[in-house]
Design an enzyme around this catalytic site. Structure first.
Site: not given
Ligand SMILES: Cc1ncc(COP(=O)(O)O)c(C=O)c1O
Length: 410
Positions: A85, A133
């Site tokens: 992120k 989150d």
């Molecule tokens: C560690 C992690 N993996 C995957 C995701 C999923 O990404 P997206 O919300 O763009 O689908 C998030 C989203 O916050 C995340 O924090």
């Protein structure tokens, strides 16, 4: 074959609208495209602390699952923020600041001007905000801290104190909201309007698309970094975890535009309690999941998919998979032990979800056949986070990330 995980096969929706013959096309190119991805890569490569993340081969696990190869792009050390992120939110902050400063000075300033803080006085008067989150807010706060603007982050009721503290440690003001992630998004939108702050959301909705597009485009750096590797041979499948779907859309768009009908099959993997893409695919149009969205996969706890992401995934993703928390937790332990002689890896709850979806599909004869996995398959997975909540990681794995890494050579 004995399954690696002692669970029944996962739930899958096969996407009948996905066709390998359909070109990527101009409408989707307006959302995400390779040129903008290269621009993101060259911008981010100039930031302090930039290093490409490793693409790790897991031959032991591939043997266990009877597939040719499993690749794990390990984002656990991205800019010291422990998740992929770091690429999206901070990139969107840098693009936003560039636009505002350019407008104010009535001339174009560059991404380097922003990174080198050449217009500090203007930037210091700007406030960015978002709901999170955990990981997205940390990235936005890091961007604000790096480029010199102010930052307010809204965390919902289920975000752990450790994740909230990681954000406030970067100098952001952290506000708690009641309800789930989608409620926090609404609060951040209202507060931004009320105070003249700039919303840097990772999810898009009607009338709000420019910034989420920048966020998603930042994620494409993950694949750009491995451009040479794809020239040598493409994966047959990508298993990618999804919250609002931004990462999955970035992955899907990259391979689709660049490789057309030879692209890999894309499987999104969601937490079963927050499977908004899965439900949307099932019904053929965007669906919202309400309620607590209770899952240990905090980054995936989203009940409303991003509109732009859905525009790409509705015809671009081939499979929509859901997994229970137990599958993610068991995969964290498996990675930490090192499967079949593989080196130990630290993967957080959401971080391992794509790989967990693969293991669940590959270990069940029916789902294995449905997604087309066999001994010739090469699967790309993205380890999207490390121990972003160190206490929770230790509780699930039984050891701290440091202890796990002591058994690893890097
Ligand atoms: C560690 C992690 N993996 C995957 C995701 C999923 O990404 P997206 O919300 O763009 O689908 C998030 C989203 O916050 C995340 O924090």
């Amino acid at each position: 074959m004995t399954p690696l995980l002692p669970f029944p096969g996962p739930e899958i929706v096969m996407n009948r609208r996905a066709s390998m013959d359909e070109p990527y096309g101009t409408t989707r190119r307006e959302i995400l495209n390779l040129d903008a991805g290269r621009e993101a890569t060259s911008t981010i490569a100039c930031w302090p602390g930039y290093r490409p993340t490793p693409l790790i081969d897991l031959p032991g696990m591939a043997r266990e699952l009877d597939v040719k190869r499993i690749l794990y792009k390990d984002e656990s050390r991205r800019f010291g923020l422990k998740s992929f992120k770091a690429l999206g939110g901070a990139y969107a902050v840098s693009r936003l600041l560039k636009r505002i400063v350019s407008e104010e000075l009535r001339r174009d300033v560059s991404a380097t001007d922003i990174a080198e803080r050449r217009f500090e006085e203007i930037v210091a008067g700007i406030t960015v905000t978002c709901a999170t989150d955990g990981n997205h807010g940390r990235s936005v706060a890091w961007g604000a801290h790096t480029f010199g603007c102010r930052c307010v982050i809204f965390v919902h009721s289920r975000v752990s104190d450790a994740r909230a503290k990681a954000i406030s440690d970067l100098g952001a003001r952290v506000e708690r909201t009641s309800g789930n992630y989608d409620d926090a998004v609404r609060v951040s939108f209202e507060q931004a309007n009320r105070h003249g702050w700039h919303l840097v959301s990772d999810t898009s909705f009607p009338g709000y698309t420019t910034i989420p597009r920048d966020v998603m485009q930042g994620y494409s750096v993950i694949l750009e970094e491995e451009a040479k590797c794809w020239k040598e041979g493409l994966p047959t499948h990508v298993f990618v975890q999804a919250g609002v779907g931004g990462l999955a859309a970035a992955v899907c768009a990259y391979f689709w535009e660049r490789f057309g009908r030879t692209r890999p099959h894309i499987a999104t993997v969601e937490a079963e309690k927050a499977a908004c893409l899965f439900e949307s695919a099932k019904s053929g149009s965007l669906r919202t999941i309400r309620g607590e969205l209770a899952t240990i996969m905090a980054g995936l706890a989203c009940g409303e998919a991003s509109l732009l992401a859905w525009r790409i995934l509705e015809t671009g993703a081939h499979f929509f998979v859901t997994i229970p928390d137990a599958t993610a937790a068991e995969t964290m332990r498996l990675l930490a032990r090192g499967c079949g002689g593989d080196r130990p890896i630290v993967g957080g709850e959401s971080g391992v979800a794509g790989l967990a979806g693969l293991i669940a599909c590959a270990g069940n004869a029916e789902t294995r056949r449905r997604v087309g996995l066999d001994a010739r398959s090469t699967i790309l997975t993205i380890g999207t986070e490390g121990d972003t909540d160190p206490e929770l990681y230790e509780r699930i794995v039984g050891r701290s990330a440091e202890e796990v890494l002591r058994g690893s050579e890097f």
